[in-house]
Scaffold this active site. Structure first.
Site, short mmCIF file in Angstrom:
data_model
loop_
_atom_site.label_atom_id
_atom_site.label_comp_id
_atom_site.label_asym_id
_atom_site.label_seq_id
_atom_site.Cartn_x
_atom_site.Cartn_y
_atom_site.Cartn_z
N GLU A 100 7.38 47.15 55.52
CA GLU A 100 7.29 45.91 56.31
C GLU A 100 7.46 46.34 57.76
O GLU A 100 8.58 46.55 58.23
CB GLU A 100 8.39 44.93 55.90
CG GLU A 100 8.31 44.47 54.45
CD GLU A 100 7.19 43.45 54.21
OE1 GLU A 100 6.76 42.80 55.18
OE2 GLU A 100 6.72 43.33 53.06
N CYS A 140 9.74 40.35 64.46
CA CYS A 140 8.56 41.17 64.13
C CYS A 140 7.27 40.38 64.21
O CYS A 140 6.23 40.92 64.58
CB CYS A 140 8.71 41.79 62.75
SG CYS A 140 8.95 40.57 61.47
P1 NAD Z 1 13.53 51.27 63.19
O1 NAD Z 1 12.31 51.72 62.48
O2 NAD Z 1 13.99 52.03 64.37
O3 NAD Z 1 14.76 51.27 62.18
C1 NAD Z 1 14.71 50.67 60.90
C2 NAD Z 1 15.66 51.40 59.99
O4 NAD Z 1 15.23 52.74 59.89
C3 NAD Z 1 17.12 51.43 60.46
O5 NAD Z 1 17.95 51.10 59.37
C4 NAD Z 1 17.32 52.85 60.92
O6 NAD Z 1 18.60 53.33 60.60
C5 NAD Z 1 16.29 53.64 60.15
N1 NAD Z 1 15.78 54.83 60.87
C6 NAD Z 1 15.57 54.97 62.21
N2 NAD Z 1 15.07 56.20 62.48
C7 NAD Z 1 14.94 56.85 61.29
C8 NAD Z 1 14.50 58.15 60.90
N3 NAD Z 1 14.05 59.03 61.80
N4 NAD Z 1 14.50 58.47 59.60
C9 NAD Z 1 14.92 57.59 58.67
N5 NAD Z 1 15.39 56.34 58.98
C10 NAD Z 1 15.40 55.98 60.26
O7 NAD Z 1 13.29 49.75 63.52
P2 NAD Z 1 14.25 48.77 64.30
O8 NAD Z 1 14.31 49.15 65.73
O9 NAD Z 1 15.53 48.61 63.54
O10 NAD Z 1 13.42 47.39 64.13
C11 NAD Z 1 12.38 47.06 64.96
C12 NAD Z 1 11.03 47.30 64.33
O11 NAD Z 1 10.99 46.77 63.03
C13 NAD Z 1 9.90 46.64 65.08
O12 NAD Z 1 8.77 47.49 65.10
C14 NAD Z 1 9.61 45.41 64.25
O13 NAD Z 1 8.31 44.88 64.41
C15 NAD Z 1 9.86 45.90 62.89
N6 NAD Z 1 10.19 44.81 61.98
C16 NAD Z 1 9.34 44.47 61.00
C17 NAD Z 1 9.65 43.41 60.17
C18 NAD Z 1 8.74 42.95 59.06
O14 NAD Z 1 9.21 42.18 58.24
N7 NAD Z 1 7.51 43.39 58.99
C19 NAD Z 1 10.83 42.71 60.36
C20 NAD Z 1 11.67 43.11 61.37
C21 NAD Z 1 11.36 44.16 62.18
#
Ligand code: NAD
Length: 455
Positions: A208, A242
Site C-alpha cells: 500500500e 496518502c
Molecule cells: P516509509 O516507507 O518511510 O516507512 C514505512 C515503514 O517502513 C515504517 O514502519 C519504517 O520503519 C519502515 N522502513 C523505513 N525504511 C525502511 C527500510 N530501509 N527497510 C525496511 N523498512 C523500512 O513511509 P512513511 O514515511 O512512514 O509513510 C509515508 C509514505 O507512506 C508516503 O509515501 C505515503 O503515500 C505512504 N502511505 C501509503 C498509504 C496507503 O494506504 N497506500 C497510507 C499511508 C501512507
C-alpha cells in the site's frame, strides 16, 4: 527474539486454534474492547505525535477501525464459508468449491501518518482470515506505537498477535524471516525493498504505497463545492494523507473563482490564523518539515505560505504559476501545500498523468459525463472520486489499494478478509462412477468423446 517469535507464531498457527470461527470472533471482540478501553490513550498519543485533535482522531482513525470491525464481525461467518461453483462436464461426476484458508504468520508494517488506522485495519483482516500477526508500527509516531504495543500485547498472547517496535533494523530483521504474508504500507522506495526481501522466500505481499495523486477541476465543475472538498482532503492531517490530492489541474477560466472559494473554505475550517487552529495538525518531524519548506521555497503562495518552526506547522498553502518542471512536481508532497497548474484542454492533464507513475488516487470535479468517461477510461490509478476527495477510503464496499508504483493488492471490508486468505480450488470427485475417457490406451472412440466434451 524475532526469530523465536516467528517460530512461536508458526507453531501456534499449526495448532489450528486460530482457524475456528468462534476463536476469530472472540479475538475481534477482544480487540474492540481493547480499542474502547485505550481510546483516550490513543487520542492523547495522536495529539502528541501529529497534533491531531480528538474529533479527527476519532473520525479518521479510531472510528474507521471500529467500522471495519463491525463489517467483518457481521460478515465473518459468510466470508469463511466455502463457495460452491459450477463443475464442468469434463469432471463428471463431482462438485467444486472455493475454500478460503489462512496463510499462517502475517507481518504488518505500518507508517506514521494514520498510525492507528493503518496498523489495526490490516490486523483485523489478518485475524478474521485466521492468521497469527506480528505488527511493526512506525518509529516516527513513537508515542502512538507505544500505546498500540501496550494495548495489543496486553490483550493477546505473543504467539497469536504481537506488536514489535523498533526502527529500520527491526524491520530488516523481521523481513529476513520466512513469513507467510507481508502487508506493507509506506513509501514506494521502501516498498521496493520489502518486495525484494519477500522475493527471497516467494512470500506473497500487499504493498500500500503513495505517489502524486492529481485533482482535476473542469470548466463545467461546481467550483464552490470543489474548492471546499479539495481543501478538506488536502489539509486533513496537515496534508500527510496518502490519498490527499497532491496537485491541482484547474481549467484556466475557473482559476480566479477557485482561489476565492478555496480561501473562503479555509477560513471557515481554520479561521484567519490556521497555524494556531486546534483543528490543523503539525508536520511529523524536522526532516519532513525542512523537506516541505525546501519544496515551496521560491514559489508564489496565493494562499498561506506561513510557517512556524517552533510548532512545526505550515499553514494551508496554495501555490500559483507552477510548471511540470517545478521542484514541487518532482516528488510526493505529503504536506499542506497544493500546487496549482492551469490547463486549456483536458488532454494536457490526461497526457501528463499517463506519462508519470500511476497515482494512488485521482479526483475529478466535473458535471460532464463525457469527461468522466474519458478520464476513467484513459488514466490508470488506484481509486478515487468523482466530485469529492479521499472519501473512497471510508467505504467498506470499495476495496482500497494502488496499482503499479502506488502499490498492489487491496483491503477494507470483504477485500481485507480476501487479502489475508488463500483461496483453494477444490474438486470433490465421486468414486461411484469412473469415466474411462482420460485413461490410456487412447482410442479413436475416446478422442471423439473428448472432442464432444472439450469445445
Ligand atoms: P516509509 O516507507 O518511510 O516507512 C514505512 C515503514 O517502513 C515504517 O514502519 C519504517 O520503519 C519502515 N522502513 C523505513 N525504511 C525502511 C527500510 N530501509 N527497510 C525496511 N523498512 C523500512 O513511509 P512513511 O514515511 O512512514 O509513510 C509515508 C509514505 O507512506 C508516503 O509515501 C505515503 O503515500 C505512504 N502511505 C501509503 C498509504 C496507503 O494506504 N497506500 C497510507 C499511508 C501512507
Amino acid at each position: 527474539m524475532i526469530k523465536e517469535l516467528v517460530v512461536k507464531q508458526r507453531n501456534y498457527f499449526l495448532s489450528k486454534e486460530t482457524r475456528d470461527y468462534k476463536y476469530r470472533k472472540n479475538a475481534l471482540n477482544k480487540l474492540r474492547q481493547a480499542i474502547n478501553e485505550y481510546e483516550p490513550m490513543l487520542k492523547d498519543a495522536l495529539m502528541y505525535d501529529l497534533g491531531k485533535n480528538e474529533a479527527e482522531s476519532y473520525f479518521a482513525e479510531i472510528g474507521i477501525v471500529l467500522k471495519e470491525l463491525t463489517y467483518i464481525e457481521k460478515h465473518l461467518k459468510k466470508l469463511m464459508k466455502n463457495k460452491k461453483v459450477k463443475t464442468h462436464l469434463v469432471d463428471f461426476p463431482a462438485r467444486s468449491f472455493i475454500s478460503p484458508h489462512p496463510y499462517g504468520v502475517v507481518l504488518v508494517i505500518s507508517p506514521w501518518n494514520y498510525p492507528v488506522m493503518l496498523s489495526l485495519c490490516p490486523v483485523i483482516g489478518a485475524i478474521a482470515a485466521g492468521n497469527t500477526v506480528i505488527l511493526k508500527p512506525s518509529e516516527f509516531s513513537a508515542k502512538t506505537s507505544e500505546v498500540l504495543k501496550e494495548m495489543i500485547n496486553s490483550t493477546f498472547n505473543d504467539e497469536y498477535v504481537k506488536v514489535v517496535t523498533g526502527g529500520i533494523s527491526t524491520n530488516q530483521e523481521l523481513l529476513d524471516q520466512k513469513l507467510d504474508y507481508i502487508f506493507f504500507t509506506g513509501s514506494t522506495n521502501v516498498g521496493k525493498i520489502v518486495m525484494e526481501k519477500a522475493a527471497k522466500n516467494l512470500t506473497p505481499i500487499s504493498l500500500e504505497l503513495g505517489g502524486k495523486s492529481p485533482v482535476l477541476v473542469t470548466k463545467d465543475a461546481n467550483v464552490k463545492v470543489a474548492a471546499k472538498r479539495i481543501a478538506f482532503g488536502k489539509y486533513l492531517n496537515a496534508g500527510q494523507t496518502c490519498v490527499a490530492p497532491d496537485y491541482l489541474f484547474i481549467h484556466e477560466s475557473k482559476k480566479t473563482e477557485f482561489v476565492k472559494y478555496f480561501d473562503e473554505a479555509l477560513k471557515q475550517f481554520f479561521g484567519d490564523n490556521p497555524i494556531k487552529s486546534k483543528d490543523f495538525g503539525k508536520i511529523i518531524n524536522d526532516k519532513h518539515y525542512t523537506r516541505l519548506l525546501n519544496l515551496m521555497e521560491d514559489e508564489e503562495a496565493v494562499i498561506g505560505g506561513v510557517t512556524d518552526d517552533s510548532l512545526r506547522k505550515i499553514s494551508p498553502t496554495l501555490l500559483d504559476n507552477i510548471t511540470y518542471q517545478s521542484k514541487i512536481m518532482q516528488e510526493e508532497i505529503f504536506g499542506p501545500i497544493l500546487p496549482m497548474i492551469t490547463y486549456e484542454n483536458i488532454d494536457q492533464c490526461i497526457n501528463y498523468i499517463n506519462k508519470n507513475p500511476n497515482p494512488l488516487a485521482l479526483y475529478l470535479f466535473t458535471s460532464s459525463k463525457e469527461t468522466e468517461e474519458r478520464v476513467l477510461n484513459e488514466c490508470n490509478f488506484g481509486g478515487g472520486c468523482i466530485n469529492d476527495t479521499i472519501m473512497q477510503v471510508a467505504s467498506d464496499y470499495l476495496p482500497f489499494g494502488g496499482v503499479g508504483e502506488s502499490g498492489m493488492g487491496s483491503y477494507h471490508g470483504k477485500a481485507s478478509f480476501d487479502t489475508f486468505s488463500h483461496f483453494r480450488s477444490i474438486l470433490k470427485k465421486s468414486t461411484k462412477i469412473d469415466v474411462q475417457a482420460r485413461y490410456a490406451p487412447y482410442t479413436k472412440a475416446k478422442e471423439k468423446l473428448t472432442k464432444m466434451i472439450l469445445k
